[in-house]
Design a protein around this motif. Structure first.
Motif, PDB file in Angstrom:
ATOM      1  N   LEU A 215       0.822  -1.218   0.000  1.00  0.00           N
ATOM      2  CA  LEU A 215       0.000   0.000   0.000  1.00  0.00           C
ATOM      3  C   LEU A 215       0.854   1.266   0.000  1.00  0.00           C
ATOM      4  N   ALA A 216       2.128   1.140   0.358  1.00  0.00           N
ATOM      5  CA  ALA A 216       3.005   2.315   0.416  1.00  0.00           C
ATOM      6  C   ALA A 216       3.725   2.573  -0.902  1.00  0.00           C
ATOM      7  N   LEU A 217       3.474   1.758  -1.940  1.00  0.00           N
ATOM      8  CA  LEU A 217       4.164   1.899  -3.224  1.00  0.00           C
ATOM      9  C   LEU A 217       3.181   2.242  -4.330  1.00  0.00           C
ATOM     10  N   ALA A 218       3.682   2.941  -5.364  1.00  0.00           N
ATOM     11  CA  ALA A 218       2.839   3.338  -6.499  1.00  0.00           C
ATOM     12  C   ALA A 218       2.738   2.204  -7.510  1.00  0.00           C
ATOM     13  N   SER A 223       0.380  -1.044 -15.426  1.00  0.00           N
ATOM     14  CA  SER A 223      -0.779  -1.504 -14.652  1.00  0.00           C
ATOM     15  C   SER A 223      -1.880  -0.460 -14.639  1.00  0.00           C
ATOM     16  N   ILE A 224      -1.501   0.815 -14.526  1.00  0.00           N
ATOM     17  CA  ILE A 224      -2.499   1.898 -14.495  1.00  0.00           C
ATOM     18  C   ILE A 224      -3.209   2.004 -15.842  1.00  0.00           C
ATOM     19  N   SER A 225      -2.424   1.980 -16.949  1.00  0.00           N
ATOM     20  CA  SER A 225      -3.027   2.127 -18.275  1.00  0.00           C
ATOM     21  C   SER A 225      -3.929   0.940 -18.629  1.00  0.00           C
ATOM     22  N   ASN A 253      -7.010  10.525 -19.921  1.00  0.00           N
ATOM     23  CA  ASN A 253      -6.563  11.121 -21.177  1.00  0.00           C
ATOM     24  C   ASN A 253      -5.464  10.246 -21.769  1.00  0.00           C
ATOM     25  N   ASP A 254      -5.796   9.521 -22.830  1.00  0.00           N
ATOM     26  CA  ASP A 254      -4.827   8.603 -23.442  1.00  0.00           C
ATOM     27  C   ASP A 254      -3.722   9.331 -24.197  1.00  0.00           C
ATOM     28  N   LYS A 255      -4.036  10.537 -24.724  1.00  0.00           N
ATOM     29  CA  LYS A 255      -3.031  11.286 -25.493  1.00  0.00           C
ATOM     30  C   LYS A 255      -1.908  11.779 -24.596  1.00  0.00           C
ATOM     31  N   THR A 256      -2.294  12.386 -23.473  1.00  0.00           N
ATOM     32  CA  THR A 256      -1.273  12.934 -22.560  1.00  0.00           C
ATOM     33  C   THR A 256      -0.808  11.905 -21.530  1.00  0.00           C
ATOM     34  N   LYS A 257      -1.421  10.701 -21.583  1.00  0.00           N
ATOM     35  CA  LYS A 257      -1.122   9.641 -20.625  1.00  0.00           C
ATOM     36  C   LYS A 257      -1.218  10.149 -19.191  1.00  0.00           C
ATOM     37  N   SER A 258      -2.392  10.686 -18.897  1.00  0.00           N
ATOM     38  CA  SER A 258      -2.642  11.214 -17.556  1.00  0.00           C
ATOM     39  C   SER A 258      -4.070  10.895 -17.137  1.00  0.00           C
ATOM     40  N   ILE A 259      -4.327  10.962 -15.837  1.00  0.00           N
ATOM     41  CA  ILE A 259      -5.680  10.753 -15.322  1.00  0.00           C
ATOM     42  C   ILE A 259      -6.037  11.902 -14.378  1.00  0.00           C
ATOM     43  N   LYS A 276       0.075  12.543 -14.277  1.00  0.00           N
ATOM     44  CA  LYS A 276       0.587  11.658 -15.325  1.00  0.00           C
ATOM     45  C   LYS A 276       0.867  10.282 -14.719  1.00  0.00           C
ATOM     46  N   ILE A 277       0.610   9.251 -15.520  1.00  0.00           N
ATOM     47  CA  ILE A 277       0.682   7.896 -14.970  1.00  0.00           C
ATOM     48  C   ILE A 277       2.112   7.465 -14.646  1.00  0.00           C
TER      49      ILE A 277
END
Length: 670
Positions: A215-218, A223-225, A253-259, A276-277
């Motif tokens: 739980l302490a790690l990103a 995995s996010i995408s 946002n798939d173009k900027t690879k961010s959520i 950004k992911i």
């Protein structure tokens, strides 16, 4: 695998897998270098094979033997399609490892990157190759006793990909430095009653773990995408405070690879932020349980305090789901823990046997698990016969084992954690079909005095005040059919009415099956005898007949034990005095032959009965009784005496068996 013999057995097992397949899957032999390594691949299904097509210049995995003996580097089966054959099935592939073009490679051996599945076994050490732990499935060595080696293995497991599975014969939680929040037992083979069988010993267990993200790690960008969706629960690390906060995904946002996320209960502003992911600030929250789920779980307090029984399972129920992926759990004793990690929780097991059920127990618990050299004993290959006893299930433990009470044993009547695989219901088709000891135990159950269950919530001093639901609960604990006991509740059978029950009332009026009704009546008689309440003449007579059958059974067991001792002595005597035994046996056969001849039995029948040829019978028949000399000596006298003893024991056993059958007939009639 470092052991040469174990490596050989493993390759044989893989060859069997290739030959036979498994669950509609088929496998392909990729590489086999004797005493060095072996690699197999899973074939595509028929539907996938039909759709398989590759373009010139496409990068693929082509499983063609490279014949490289170096085990320190993983074989590179990557290649490029150079041409397509006219049949559309075969391709020319240039291998990256050898820089050579292999002609006419069947599409069955070619895979697109990411669709290939391989299994590799190497003769050597896990640490000889740097990428050993970069696998989906890792099999740890069979026996590890060195602490430093254990530490290295745990470090390798922690470096494996998130989601990889680890199989071990060792209980890793017992090793120093075990990462409790990174390696989680999967929901299989956790409980005693769902464990996989092994070819070694009923004591042996397999342990299956999964590498999970702390739980302490990103979470990783990949995995996010792949897994992140609008509305998903996530944890976000704040850049200023460097703390994790619960949030919800608003958009992707798939173009900027961010959520874009909105943090929960954010005071300063709206809490909306675009991340950004690849910033390593997002942790995906997965929910394995929901409110109301029944679970079995460890106690976190015991793990924190390093208690002696820190990995003991307790029953509980999920009463809350926290935003950070932890759960609020209420244990069976009423204690509630507000935050418990999913690594400590498992879905509750299903039990095969109910409390109160009469079973046959294979007494593997009485066989030593390890030999004098501290090696695991292979019980399945032992010639020693495993003893069997009748037992009653007294309690279902949270870890899938049972507390049982053994019947007709002089000592050690209870076992607190008996394995489910060592039990078998006493009335089952298997026992009847197999016969032998199991069938004998099944027949013995008829004369076994019913044992009243000792349950905290049942007060035998207040039987007359029992309500119908308590009566049904008590009979369920005795092992009676719940469907039949429910009919007692429907007919309002309370503690007073219970003592007036009769077979006709149960079978004719309440429509309870005869077998169930008989079981209910047996426990009722046992309860009346225990309480000395309202005992009539019929009950007393039934009790006397049951005692008579038990006495016959005890005598039969004693006689069989004496007969077995005499038989063993006779066999030892024959083994050490084989010549005398042959002479004595020949004398006995000749004597029997003359006796049968006097009864005017034909030579053919005599030869068949004595297992001799007719020439021997004709020759022996011409002799007179005084011409057949009996061999002398103490050895022959001992043989005769032991044989007489065995015949007497057989007759006595038969007499007691007839007595028991007569008593059983009287019991059934009554």
């Amino acid at each position: 695998e470092q052991n040469k013999n174990l490596f050989h057995w493993a390759t044989k097992n893989l060859m069997s897998l290739i030959k036979n397949g498994y669950q509609n899957n088929k496998y392909l032999l990729v590489e086999q270098i004797p005493s060095n390594k072996m690699t197999i691949a899973q074939k595509s299904s028929e539907a996938e094979s039909e759709k398989k097509a590759f373009r010139v210049g496409e990068i693929v995995y082509a499983f063609i033997p490279l014949k490289q003996n170096n085990i320190k580097k993983r074989d590179n089966y990557q290649g490029v399609i150079r041409s397509i054959n006219e049949d559309g099935i075969h391709y020319d592939v240039e291998m990256a490892a050898t820089k050579t073009v292999i002609k006419k490679v069947h599409k069955e051996s070619i895979f697109k990157p990411g669709t290939e599945r391989t299994f590799e076994i190497v003769r050597g050490n896990l640490f000889e190759r740097s990428d050993s732990f970069r696998s989906d499935v890792i099999l740890l060595p069979y026996s590890i006793s060195n602490d430093s080696f254990r530490s290295l293995l745990l470090t390798g497991c922690k470096r494996s990909p998130i989601g990889s599975r680890i199989l071990s014969f060792s209980h890793l939680e017992g090793w120093d430095g075990f990462p409790t929040l990174q390696l989680r037992r999967v929901d299989a083979n956790v409980f005693d009653n769902d464990r996989y069988d092994t070819n070694m010993s009923p004591h042996q267990r397999l342990y299956l773990y999964q590498h999970v993200l702390s739980l302490a790690l990103a979470s990783s960008p990949k995995s996010i995408s792949t897994n992140c969706k609008i509305g998903s629960k996530v944890m976000v690390r704040d850049q200023k405070q460097q703390q994790w906060f619960a949030a919800k995904v608003l958009s992707i946002n798939d173009k900027t690879k961010s959520i874009t996320v909105q943090k929960n209960n954010w005071i300063n502003d709206t809490g909306i932020e675009e991340i950004k992911i690849d910033e390593q600030r997002i942790h995906l929250v997965s929910e394995r349980f929901k409110v109301g789920d029944l679970t079995s779980a460890y106690c976190p307090k015991m793990i924190e305090n390093n208690h002696d029984e820190l990995y003991t399972l307790y029953r509980g129920q999920v009463v809350g789901v926290n935003a950070n992926g932890t759960y609020k759990l209420q244990y069976e004793d009423g204690e509630t823990i507000p935050k418990i990690n999913e690594c400590f929780m498992f879905r509750r097991t299903q039990y095969k046997y109910d409390e109160g059920l009469l079973c046959i127990a294979s007494r593997y618990d009485a066989i030593a698990e390890y030999n004098q050299e501290n090696e695991l004993v292979n019980i399945k290959n032992m010639k020693k016969k495993v003893d069997k006893n009748q037992c009653i299930i007294r309690h279902q433990n949270p870890d899938g084992t049972y507390r049982v009470e053994f019947i007709n044993v002089s000592s050690y009547k209870y076992h607190d954690s008996f394995c489910e695989k060592w039990l078998q219901p006493i009335y089952s088709q298997d026992t009847t079909k197999d016969g032998g000891d199991d069938l004998k135990l099944q027949q013995d159950a008829y004369i076994t005095e019913p044992k009243l269950p000792l349950v905290l919530e049942i007060d035998y001093d207040k039987v007359l005040s029992w309500k119908p639901n308590i009566v049904a609960h008590w009979l369920n604990k005795c092992g009676c059919n719940p469907l039949s006991t429910q009919k007692l509740v429907e007919n309002k059978v309370n503690g007073v009415f219970m003592f007036d029950l009769e077979m006709e009332l149960l079978t004719n009026d309440m429509k309870i099956p005869k077998l169930d009704a008989n079981q209910i009546m047996r426990y009722m008689r046992s309860l009346r005898t225990e309480l000395r309440y309202n005992i009539d003449e019929e009950d007393e007579e039934l009790r006397e007949i049951e005692e008579e059958m038990r006495e016959c059974d005890r005598e039969i067991k004693k006689l069989k034990a004496s007969q077995e001792m005499a038989k063993q002595k006779f066999q030892q005597l024959v083994k050490s005095n084989n010549e005398e035994y042959k002479k004595w046996q020949e004398y006995e056969l000749k004597r029997q032959c003359l006796a049968l001849k006097q009864q005017k039995v034909s030579n053919k029948e005599i030869a068949s009965k004595l297992k001799k040829n007719q020439t021997w019978v004709k020759k022996t028949s011409k002799l007179k009784s005084n011409q057949i000399k009996k061999p002398g000596g103490n050895v022959v006298k001992q043989m005769e005496q032991l044989q007489k003893q065995m015949i007497i024991f057989s007759k006595q056993i038969e007499e007691y068996q007839n007595k028991m059958l007569q008593a059983k007939e009287r019991y059934d009639n009554l």
